[in-house]
Design an enzyme around this catalytic site. Structure first.
Site, PDB file in Angstrom:
ATOM      1  N   ASN A 150      -9.978   1.893   4.280  1.00  0.00           N
ATOM      2  CA  ASN A 150     -11.026   1.215   5.050  1.00  0.00           C
ATOM      3  C   ASN A 150     -11.756   2.248   5.896  1.00  0.00           C
ATOM      4  O   ASN A 150     -11.114   3.045   6.573  1.00  0.00           O
ATOM      5  CB  ASN A 150     -10.416   0.126   5.935  1.00  0.00           C
ATOM      6  CG  ASN A 150      -9.480   0.699   6.966  1.00  0.00           C
ATOM      7  OD1 ASN A 150      -8.600   1.473   6.635  1.00  0.00           O
ATOM      8  ND2 ASN A 150      -9.650   0.348   8.212  1.00  0.00           N
ATOM      9  N   GLU A 248      -2.641   7.565  13.839  1.00  0.00           N
ATOM     10  CA  GLU A 248      -3.444   6.386  14.194  1.00  0.00           C
ATOM     11  C   GLU A 248      -3.015   5.271  13.260  1.00  0.00           C
ATOM     12  O   GLU A 248      -3.362   5.276  12.080  1.00  0.00           O
ATOM     13  CB  GLU A 248      -4.940   6.679  13.983  1.00  0.00           C
ATOM     14  CG  GLU A 248      -5.502   7.767  14.851  1.00  0.00           C
ATOM     15  CD  GLU A 248      -5.534   7.373  16.316  1.00  0.00           C
ATOM     16  OE1 GLU A 248      -5.512   6.173  16.625  1.00  0.00           O
ATOM     17  OE2 GLU A 248      -5.553   8.294  17.153  1.00  0.00           O
ATOM     18  N   CYS A 282      -8.116  -1.757  11.888  1.00  0.00           N
ATOM     19  CA  CYS A 282      -6.912  -1.530  12.694  1.00  0.00           C
ATOM     20  C   CYS A 282      -7.023  -2.205  14.052  1.00  0.00           C
ATOM     21  O   CYS A 282      -6.026  -2.601  14.634  1.00  0.00           O
ATOM     22  CB  CYS A 282      -6.679  -0.035  12.857  1.00  0.00           C
ATOM     23  SG  CYS A 282      -8.117   0.813  13.481  1.00  0.00           S
ATOM     24  N   GLU A 457      -8.137  10.068  19.046  1.00  0.00           N
ATOM     25  CA  GLU A 457      -9.313  10.532  18.305  1.00  0.00           C
ATOM     26  C   GLU A 457     -10.534  10.141  19.124  1.00  0.00           C
ATOM     27  O   GLU A 457     -10.533   9.113  19.802  1.00  0.00           O
ATOM     28  CB  GLU A 457      -9.337   9.904  16.912  1.00  0.00           C
ATOM     29  CG  GLU A 457      -8.167  10.419  16.087  1.00  0.00           C
ATOM     30  CD  GLU A 457      -8.201  10.067  14.623  1.00  0.00           C
ATOM     31  OE1 GLU A 457      -8.621   8.951  14.296  1.00  0.00           O
ATOM     32  OE2 GLU A 457      -7.790  10.921  13.816  1.00  0.00           O
TER      33      GLU A 457
HETATM   34  P1  NAD Z   1      -1.218   3.538   3.979  1.00  0.00           P
HETATM   35  O1  NAD Z   1      -0.377   4.019   5.076  1.00  0.00           O
HETATM   36  O2  NAD Z   1      -0.578   2.844   2.834  1.00  0.00           O
HETATM   37  O3  NAD Z   1      -2.052   4.739   3.316  1.00  0.00           O
HETATM   38  C1  NAD Z   1      -2.846   5.600   4.089  1.00  0.00           C
HETATM   39  C2  NAD Z   1      -2.941   6.947   3.423  1.00  0.00           C
HETATM   40  O4  NAD Z   1      -1.659   7.550   3.406  1.00  0.00           O
HETATM   41  C3  NAD Z   1      -3.413   6.904   1.969  1.00  0.00           C
HETATM   42  O5  NAD Z   1      -4.306   7.973   1.762  1.00  0.00           O
HETATM   43  C4  NAD Z   1      -2.132   7.124   1.193  1.00  0.00           C
HETATM   44  O6  NAD Z   1      -2.311   7.720  -0.073  1.00  0.00           O
HETATM   45  C5  NAD Z   1      -1.411   8.082   2.122  1.00  0.00           C
HETATM   46  N1  NAD Z   1       0.042   8.159   1.892  1.00  0.00           N
HETATM   47  C6  NAD Z   1       0.871   7.215   1.400  1.00  0.00           C
HETATM   48  N2  NAD Z   1       2.151   7.684   1.354  1.00  0.00           N
HETATM   49  C7  NAD Z   1       2.111   8.953   1.821  1.00  0.00           C
HETATM   50  C8  NAD Z   1       3.087   9.954   2.028  1.00  0.00           C
HETATM   51  N3  NAD Z   1       4.374   9.756   1.727  1.00  0.00           N
HETATM   52  N4  NAD Z   1       2.710  11.131   2.536  1.00  0.00           N
HETATM   53  C9  NAD Z   1       1.420  11.357   2.870  1.00  0.00           C
HETATM   54  N5  NAD Z   1       0.434  10.455   2.685  1.00  0.00           N
HETATM   55  C10 NAD Z   1       0.777   9.258   2.166  1.00  0.00           C
HETATM   56  O7  NAD Z   1      -2.314   2.644   4.667  1.00  0.00           O
HETATM   57  P2  NAD Z   1      -3.333   1.632   3.987  1.00  0.00           P
HETATM   58  O8  NAD Z   1      -2.599   0.411   3.591  1.00  0.00           O
HETATM   59  O9  NAD Z   1      -4.149   2.335   2.978  1.00  0.00           O
HETATM   60  O10 NAD Z   1      -4.274   1.331   5.263  1.00  0.00           O
HETATM   61  C11 NAD Z   1      -4.039   0.322   6.128  1.00  0.00           C
HETATM   62  C12 NAD Z   1      -3.311   0.781   7.364  1.00  0.00           C
HETATM   63  O11 NAD Z   1      -4.062   1.755   8.093  1.00  0.00           O
HETATM   64  C13 NAD Z   1      -3.150  -0.380   8.321  1.00  0.00           C
HETATM   65  O12 NAD Z   1      -1.868  -0.418   8.895  1.00  0.00           O
HETATM   66  C14 NAD Z   1      -4.204  -0.109   9.376  1.00  0.00           C
HETATM   67  O13 NAD Z   1      -4.002  -0.754  10.583  1.00  0.00           O
HETATM   68  C15 NAD Z   1      -4.165   1.366   9.469  1.00  0.00           C
HETATM   69  N6  NAD Z   1      -5.389   1.868  10.109  1.00  0.00           N
HETATM   70  C16 NAD Z   1      -5.319   2.431  11.366  1.00  0.00           C
HETATM   71  C17 NAD Z   1      -6.477   2.872  12.001  1.00  0.00           C
HETATM   72  C18 NAD Z   1      -6.433   3.521  13.364  1.00  0.00           C
HETATM   73  O14 NAD Z   1      -7.364   4.245  13.694  1.00  0.00           O
HETATM   74  N7  NAD Z   1      -5.431   3.302  14.173  1.00  0.00           N
HETATM   75  C19 NAD Z   1      -7.698   2.764  11.352  1.00  0.00           C
HETATM   76  C20 NAD Z   1      -7.742   2.186  10.100  1.00  0.00           C
HETATM   77  C21 NAD Z   1      -6.573   1.758   9.489  1.00  0.00           C
END
Ligand code: NAD
Length: 488
Positions: A150, A248, A282, A457
């Protein structure tokens, strides 16, 4: 099918493997993406490491780094429509949101362009005669930046901008879900005139691409946005290289409405707080905490507006809620709703899968007054689903707001100024919005408490996350240093 390439050491190439990307509005594949495996990741980190020490970047003045970032900002602004179109196509984020957000992304780069030559060290009033000491602020090294699907252009800007301003080099791993806008961004970055290897953009899956990147011995800092479970894996991966991390993560942010609030504003803010970005945000205000005296009226107004929301193709300007990014997201949301209903939550509106193609999901409201422990109250949905809890007193409102392991954002609607001050101090979250919601700016820090992560950030603070300090001592005396083992 369109074909995208990864960007390593200033060159565009296919990944070791390829994978299909699906259009969330139709559920059909539309593009082939490069999949970075270990060899690609290693090449990207080596390139970033070479660039970090190469005098072309290492000795570049901070002012010049700022100029390059400003040029990048201009290029993003020029190419904003194309980037918005690609982000909408590949992630389902609606065009009216991607268009507005990408124009603002250029401002984030402009902010960090201006900050590059304002990251200062210090002269230390050292407690020794004939000695001077300085604190130098130096770039931390190679940064692994990892983003979820996202708002990738935005979530990468808040990493790449401060990292490059500070003089770091970056390997950015785009999400495997909807990486097209980031791979296109690499083409724009390439025109800005940075030395090769300063930014590398790859995409791939967590267990291979992400894990190899975050555990790489030449990575000094991991800047991650995503879920808490992935964050735990990343922290484990950095046990070897001991890289620092900024995390984050998600949220279950309370949106608190007192009975003296301006209800028209509060309804609009709550609607955008939860249904904007189709709930995939998020900072979604996903827990409405509403005072009992106005609960029925407030819920009735929300229901009415939620049922008028225009659900449609993300490419159409009139669309207010588009598809979720993946089928898995939709299945998960539905399962969480079913478990919550079984625990006593009441469906106010939504909660069904519409007919037709694509991963659409309607705005949904669950009244959890009689089910405060239902899974929908504690779990992040990342879908347009609002859970409602009610209260009588200010103390109850605060206790409910803080009854979460997350602590990213919060909203507060009241006309009582002293109560607003008490509440903003009591709420455990990185952001408190009073009589507003979702305001963000490059100037304001952004980040969470608890399971919402750590590090910030945005703002000056973010640039400092990409620096480390060096203490430099200079002896000013011309007297020879005496032999330390000769007693005087
Ligand atoms: P996710 O954690 O599944 O994936 C995020 C990223 O991490 C992807 O690029 C994925 O390929 C990578 N990843 C997965 N396993 C990994 C590993 N073992 N090592 C390194 N990288 C790895 O998240 P998602 O489901 O794609 O996104 C949704 C989540 O992101 C929600 O929990 C949301 O709240 C959070 N989010 C937080 C913010 C913020 O600024 N706080 C902003 C947007 C989204």
């Amino acid at each position: 099918m369109q074909q995208f390439q990864q960007y390593i050491d200033g060159d565009f190439s296919d990944g070791t493997a390829q994978f299909e990307s699906k259009d969330p509005a139709t559920g059909r594949p539309w593009a082939m993406m490069p999949e970075a495996r270990a060899a690609d990741v290693n090449r990207a980190v080596e390139a970033a490491d070479r660039a970090f020490f190469d005098p072309e970047w290492a000795h570049m003045t901070a002012t010049q780094r700022g100029k390059l970032l400003a040029r990048l900002a201009d290029l993003i602004a020029e190419n904003a429509p194309r980037l918005a179109e690609l982000e909408t196509r590949d992630t389902g984020k609606i065009i009216r949101e991607t268009s507005a957000q990408i124009s603002y992304v250029a401002d984030y780069y402009r902010y960090y362009a201006g900050l590059a030559d304002k990251i200062e060290g210090a002269f230390l009033p050292i407690d020794k005669p004939d000695m001077q000491a300085w604190l130098r602020r130096e770039p931390i090294g190679v940064v692994a930046a990892i983003v979820p699907w996202n708002s990738q252009l935005f979530l990468s800007a808040v990493k790449i901008g401060p990292a490059l301003a500070a003089g770091c080099t970056v390997v950015l791993k785009a999400s495997e879900e909807g990486p097209a806008p980031m791979l296109e961004f690499a083409r724009i970055f390439d025109q800005a005139g940075f030395p090769k290897g300063v930014l590398n953009v790859i995409t791939g899956f967590g267990p291979e691409c992400g894990a190899v990147l975050t555990s790489h011995p030449k990575v000094s800092h991991v800047a991650f946005t995503g879920g808490a479970e992935t964050a735990r894996n990343i922290v484990r991966s950095t046990a070897g290289n001991l890289a620092s991390t900024s995390l984050e993560l998600g949220g279950k942010s309370p949106f608190i409405v007192f009975d003296d609030a301006d209800l028209d504003s509060a309804v609009n803010a709550q609607i955008s707080g939860i249904f904007a970005a189709t709930g995939q945000s998020c900072v979604a205000g996903s827990r409405l905490v509403v005072q009992n005296a106005i609960k029925d009226e407030f819920l009735a107004r929300l229901k009415q507006r939620a049922e008028k929301v225009v659900i449609g193709p993300p490419q159409e300007m009139a669309t207010e809620v588009g598809p979720l990014c993946t089928l898995g997201q939709r299945d998960r949301a539905l399962a969480l709703i079913e478990r919550s209903l079984a625990k006593g939550a009441r469906l106010v509106t939504g909660g069904y899968i519409p007919q037709g193609d694509g991963y659409f999901f309607p705005p949904t409201i669950l009244d959890c007054t009689d089910a405060p422990d239902a899974p929908c109250v504690t779990n992040e949905f990342f879908a347009p689903v609002l859970s409602v809890i009610s209260f009588d007193t200010e103390a109850e409102a605060l206790a409910i707001a803080n009854d979460t392991q997350f602590g990213l954002a919060s909203g507060l609607f009241t006309r009582d100024l002293t109560r607003a001050h008490r509440m903003m101090r009591g709420i455990r979250a990185g952001i408190v919005w009073v009589n507003t919601y979702r305001a963000v700016s490059p100037i304001a820090p952004f980040g969470g408490f608890g399971l919402s992560g750590h590090g910030r950030e945005g703002g000056v603070e973010a640039a400092l996350e990409y620096t480390t300090t060096k203490a430099v001592w200079l002896r000013t005396s011309d007297e020879p240093i005496p032999d330390p083992f000769v007693m005087r």
